[in-house]
Scaffold this motif. Structure first.
Motif, PDB file in Angstrom:
ATOM      1  N   SER A   1       0.532  -0.969   0.345  1.00  8.77           N
ATOM      2  CA  SER A   1       0.098   0.077  -0.122  1.00  8.77           C
ATOM      3  C   SER A   1       0.858   1.234   0.555  1.00  8.77           C
ATOM      4  CB  SER A   1      -1.131  -0.096   1.056  1.00  8.77           C
ATOM      5  OG  SER A   1      -1.703   0.994   0.612  1.00  8.77           O
ATOM      6  N   CYS A   2       0.717   1.707  -1.217  1.00  5.84           N
ATOM      7  CA  CYS A   2       1.380   3.192  -0.876  1.00  5.84           C
ATOM      8  C   CYS A   2       0.687   4.478  -1.282  1.00  5.84           C
ATOM      9  CB  CYS A   2       2.297   2.581  -1.719  1.00  5.84           C
ATOM     10  SG  CYS A   2       3.796   4.677  -2.464  1.00  5.84           S
TER      11      CYS A   2
ATOM     12  N   TYR B   1      -2.126  -4.871  -4.422  1.00  8.90           N
ATOM     13  CA  TYR B   1      -1.305  -4.097  -4.632  1.00  8.90           C
ATOM     14  C   TYR B   1      -1.900  -2.848  -4.972  1.00  8.90           C
ATOM     15  CZ  TYR B   1       1.711  -8.475  -6.474  1.00  8.90           C
ATOM     16  OH  TYR B   1       1.959  -9.618  -6.147  1.00  8.90           O
ATOM     17  N   TYR B   2      -1.672  -1.971  -3.620  1.00 11.21           N
ATOM     18  CA  TYR B   2      -2.533  -0.380  -4.126  1.00 11.21           C
ATOM     19  C   TYR B   2      -1.108   0.778  -4.439  1.00 11.21           C
ATOM     20  CZ  TYR B   2      -5.475   3.109  -1.980  1.00 11.21           C
ATOM     21  OH  TYR B   2      -6.075   4.375  -2.116  1.00 11.21           O
ATOM     22  N   ALA B   3      -2.034   1.032  -4.574  1.00 11.95           N
ATOM     23  CA  ALA B   3      -1.355   3.179  -4.721  1.00 11.95           C
ATOM     24  C   ALA B   3      -2.458   3.901  -5.050  1.00 11.95           C
ATOM     25  CB  ALA B   3      -0.169   2.427  -6.070  1.00 11.95           C
ATOM     26  N   LEU B   4      -2.612   5.240  -4.178  1.00  7.45           N
ATOM     27  CA  LEU B   4      -3.862   6.118  -4.615  1.00  7.45           C
ATOM     28  C   LEU B   4      -2.907   7.108  -5.464  1.00  7.45           C
ATOM     29  CD1 LEU B   4      -6.191   6.931  -3.402  1.00  7.45           C
ATOM     30  CD2 LEU B   4      -4.733   8.348  -1.841  1.00  7.45           C
ATOM     31  N   ASN B   5      -1.667   7.367  -5.572  1.00  8.04           N
ATOM     32  CA  ASN B   5      -1.148   8.596  -6.452  1.00  8.04           C
ATOM     33  C   ASN B   5       0.570   7.870  -6.855  1.00  8.04           C
ATOM     34  OD1 ASN B   5      -3.380  10.457  -5.791  1.00  8.04           O
ATOM     35  ND2 ASN B   5      -2.095  10.919  -3.992  1.00  8.04           N
ATOM     36  N   GLY B   6       0.386   7.219  -7.713  1.00 12.90           N
ATOM     37  CA  GLY B   6       1.264   6.627  -8.102  1.00 12.90           C
ATOM     38  C   GLY B   6       1.190   5.302  -9.165  1.00 12.90           C
TER      39      GLY B   6
END
Length: 290
Positions: free
Chosen positions: A183-184, A203-208
């Motif tokens: 998580s990023c 797999y998690y990315a908010l702003n990327g």
């Protein structure tokens, strides 16, 4: 009026630079070794707040630490307080090693592996950072996180799982194996596998962006959700379909949330991988290194 405003801003900027230049700083490197057998049932846990976390696997039976401790303050008195209060906590158990910053105003829940930030709202008169550089037995599970002022790097591990969380910084997992949960929030995620995960991973990315390289033998159902991103792959896609899930609420009057996600099947779809971004793309590539 415009000129006066600009001059005011410049004056403020000079004042801020002057205040920064007057800060006192203390640095040291903490070196230590902690016994941890190279066993798949054991775990390394690093829960950092400010600073980076770098982990490298090796064929040994100790966690070898080099932790840079940095304290900054406006005056010598506050600097001495920071040096006294902010410490590295090392918890050695039979099946895991836990590392985290410790101070009177930091409450860490060892069982839930999380901080409780609600107990002390006083302003701390100094800034602190811990930069972790660790060598760990390569078969242990990895659970690492940080919040500000640093990236996360894990490489050359072959344990059953890797979990990594970062708020303001990137995550890189290189030449790893096992179940993966990342998580990023503000940063990119880069992952390469020595062996593909055999169990479901997320797999998690908010702003990327998420850049991930699997071995060419990949066989997975890959679901994807994004508001402003797309998914790209150089793997052959056998078929595409939509997965629908239902989440039930709690209480006497449950609420139901239905969600549909597009899924692409690579190979025979033997394992479920879930990708989600808000403002970022997902790139799924073949790892040409074996």
């Amino acid at each position: 009026m415009k000129r006066l405003f600009i001059m005011t801003c410049l004056s403020l900027g000079v004042g801020m630079l002057g205040a920064t230049a007057q800060k006192k700083e203390f640095k040291e490197v903490i070196k230590k070794s902690v016994a941890l057998a190279n066993d798949v049932n054991n775990t390394l846990v690093v829960k950092n707040v400010f600073g980076s976390v770098n982990v490298e696997g090796y064929n040994g039976n100790e966690v070898v630490l080099e932790v840079e401790r940095i304290i900054t303050a406006k005056n010598a008195e506050d600097l001495e307080l920071g040096k006294k209060e902010l410490q590295l906590q090392v918890i050695a158990e039979s099946n895991r090693v836990i590392l985290h910053p410790d101070a009177p105003y930091i409450e860490f829940d060892k069982d839930k592996l999380r901080y409780n930030w609600c107990n002390n709202n006083e302003d701390v008169p100094y800034e602190h950072k811990l930069n972790f550089t660790l060598k760990v037995p390569n078969s242990v599970k990895i659970n690492v996180s940080t919040i500000n002022d640093g990236d996360i790097l894990v490489k050359n591990t072959n344990g059953e799982s890797v979990e990594a969380d970062n708020i303001n910084g990137g995550i890189s997992l290189n030449n790893i194996t096992g179940k993966t949960k990342v998580s990023c929030i503000n940063g990119d995620v880069d992952i390469s596998y020595a062996q593909n995960p055999k169990v479901a991973s997320r797999y998690y990315a908010l702003n990327g962006d998420i850049n991930i390289a699997y071995q060419q033998s990949l066989s997975a159902n890959i679901s994807f959700k994004s508001m402003n991103g797309e998914m790209f792959t150089d793997f052959d896609i056998n078929k595409q379909f939509v997965k629908t899930s239902k989440n039930e609420g709690e209480g006497d009057k449950p609420k139901f949330k239905f969600e549909s996600r597009p899924v692409v099947q690579i190979g025979n779809g033997q394992v479920e991988f879930d990708f989600e971004t808000l403002n970022g793309n997902v790139f799924i590539k073949k790892n040409n290194k074996s």
